[in-house]
Design an enzyme around this catalytic site. Sequence first.
Site, short mmCIF file in Angstrom:
data_model
loop_
_atom_site.label_atom_id
_atom_site.label_comp_id
_atom_site.label_asym_id
_atom_site.label_seq_id
_atom_site.Cartn_x
_atom_site.Cartn_y
_atom_site.Cartn_z
CG ASP A 34 28.81 47.88 45.96
OD1 ASP A 34 28.01 48.92 45.53
OD2 ASP A 34 30.03 48.17 46.05
CB ALA A 35 25.32 43.31 49.27
CB SER A 83 38.60 42.59 37.19
OG SER A 83 38.22 41.81 36.00
CG LEU A 84 42.50 40.71 40.75
CD1 LEU A 84 43.02 40.68 42.21
CD2 LEU A 84 43.38 39.96 39.76
CE LYS A 116 39.12 43.53 44.91
NZ LYS A 116 38.06 44.74 44.56
CD GLU A 179 41.03 50.61 43.57
OE1 GLU A 179 41.80 50.23 42.87
OE2 GLU A 179 39.73 50.46 43.59
CE LYS A 319 35.31 41.41 45.40
NZ LYS A 319 34.04 41.57 44.99
S1 IVH Z 1 46.36 44.22 42.40
C1 IVH Z 1 45.92 42.22 37.91
N1 IVH Z 1 45.90 45.23 44.83
O1 IVH Z 1 40.76 45.64 42.76
C2 IVH Z 1 45.36 43.28 38.91
N2 IVH Z 1 44.35 45.54 43.29
O2 IVH Z 1 39.59 43.16 41.35
C3 IVH Z 1 46.01 43.28 40.16
N3 IVH Z 1 42.26 46.81 44.20
O3 IVH Z 1 41.65 45.98 39.54
C4 IVH Z 1 45.39 44.24 40.99
N4 IVH Z 1 43.06 47.25 46.00
O4 IVH Z 1 41.49 48.28 40.95
C5 IVH Z 1 45.32 44.90 43.81
N5 IVH Z 1 45.70 46.15 46.98
C6 IVH Z 1 45.24 45.72 45.80
C7 IVH Z 1 43.94 46.37 45.52
C8 IVH Z 1 43.46 46.30 44.08
C9 IVH Z 1 42.09 47.43 45.26
C10 IVH Z 1 41.35 46.71 42.85
C11 IVH Z 1 41.98 46.99 41.62
C12 IVH Z 1 41.68 45.90 40.79
C13 IVH Z 1 40.69 45.17 41.54
C14 IVH Z 1 40.96 43.80 41.34
#
Ligand code: IVH
Length: 671
Positions: A34-35, A83-84, A116, A179, A319
Amino acid sequence: MTHSQLEQRIKDLRDLIARHSYDYHVLDKPSVSDAVYDSLFGELKKIEAEHPDLITSDSPTQRVGNELLGGFKKVTHSSRMLSLNDVFDRNAVEAWVTRMDKLLPGRKHEYFADIKMDGLACALIYQDGILVQAVTRGDSFVGEDVTANVRTIKNVPLRLRKEEGYEQFLDGRTEIRGEIVMLKAEFEKLNAHRRAIGELEFANPRNLAAGTIRQLNPKLVAERPLHFRAYDLLRDNPTDIPTNMFAYEAITAIGLNRNAQASVFTTVSEVMRFVDEWDKKRNELPFNTDGLVVKVNDRAQFAELGIVGKQPRGAVAYKYAAEQATTIVKDIVISIGRTGAATPVAVFDPVVVAGTTVKHASLHNADEIARLDIRIGDTVVIFKAGDIIPQVENVVTELRPKTAEKINYEQLLHEQYPELEFERTGKDVVYRVKGVSGPILLKRALQHFASKGALDIDTLGEKNVVALVDAGLVKDLADIYTLTKQQLLQLDRFADISAQKLISAIADKKQPALERFIFGLGIRHVGAQTAVDLAKKFESIEAAKAAGLDDYLAIDGIGAVVAESLVAWFADPDNEAMLMKFREMNVIPVYQKKSGKFAGQNFVVTGSLESMSRDQASDKIRALGGVFQTSVAKDTTYLVAGGKVGASKLKKAESYGTKIITESDFLDLLK
Ligand code: IVH
């Protein structure tokens, strides 16, 4: 790059990204990490941002969301699966908080942080407590119905648990997002099995999980150990769930897994401690992670903050630094180490890998150059070995410019060292300077280091240098600072007085002038004047070492040959170790500013001043390039008299021609 070179680069990048993207999304068999993918994508985005005229609609940067693959029923999400925004350091976290403060003035927020997970996002929909549908993220608006496959995942309850205080979630529609991951241990087991039966191994847990969920045959899915971990809970009535912590408690109560590590914090410092803790411990987690998710805990605040584009303002993804990146080789330079061994070094366009900027990396020897077939102009993948030393992993040959020539190592040696001859004996992979041994080179180097123009170390002349090297007491320049009188007395050349004299003379030079020190290191092509220029520009040996090719080239009077020689010298592991040893021995070269209006002027301050302390006075003098002396000497320019000056001092000053000035004269000079 010229415009046509840029166009070629953009085309090559797009072709390569499209190919990796196909391998990844369609074949579920990624060909790069990915990197590396992100790095290539980042370069394309950067060029396009600088040259918007070159953007075309088929560029991978112009794609919105993920493409949906056929085979499954499409389902529109009740609310977008967002997504974030990525952040990489504390400053970015603080900037995020500042932005929230601006939008919600005077409101306190709590932070909710969780690990995450690196899997694929999935929404589970329960109607009156019964699992009715499972949907992938898809393009964030519309996902794929993978219910039959998700039903095979053992920790996904088909019916929600009833628990006191949480009964409302069994009434009506409850959506749980999370997830789907494959645990690292299970993944290893599967791969071990595949190895044993001679089948191709899977690339990584995430792709295997993603590929598995999109299998059209649920039986196959059931054979693969997948897990679901929830991170969000949604109800038609949002007030059912006041905070994210409550959502997590409810998730556990109604029978699903979520990360136990999730916590609530009140300050950014606490959040950062959590970040650092899991950066260190992330390998211990049963699944892969590439960072943390940080959200405001209060869900009403989260909603109020709203969404920009695809990303909510109330959350960020922290990240961890990527351990790989791509960059372009600008040059290959060769350094000759203290044993006469030639070490090639690749010079790069600076790139951040695992949190630090990498400007060059050792290529070790001619065989490694041949193995990598690395060429000037090549795009390469850099990684950090043991997370510290940058290395070239491989060349991205697809991005090789047509003009890039194969490296002929012997020719390169000859070009960079026309006056030297090199040889490679027996099975040795290293080319060495012919006819000179390590000790001969070291004697020469040490003699130069101790000479008048360099550190000017009393009594460390040729004969003593030879004696020290031959006795094996000194293996590099820094070793002289480790010498003891006892050691010297073992040698025929030394008696009590001469030994003491040498030890003191060396100790006297623990704070050499930076330019003398740099000159003394004997870096090829770095004469006394270049050393002065380098000292002036960098002011410390650490800064000179941290600089890159372009920083050296920016100095007046330094051209390509000198700049390359500097890069090669600082990149040589022997030299790095030697510089470290100097530091450990407290040998700190000092830089004295030779510019400023006090340049060449020496000051003594006697008595106490009314307007500032002595420390403040000395800082001001140094800042203007002057020297702060503690007592009047022959070369003292000014004696600043704070109060009455004693008779003997006065006499001394007069005999040296030192000007005696009052505090207010001094303040005038400072102006
Ligand atoms: S919270 C508004 N918590 O990472 C979205 N997401 O880049 C809030 N993900 O879409 C997401 N672990 O698919 C949340 N502990 C976690 C997560 C997580 C993986 C994924 C998820 C999300 C994406 C965000």
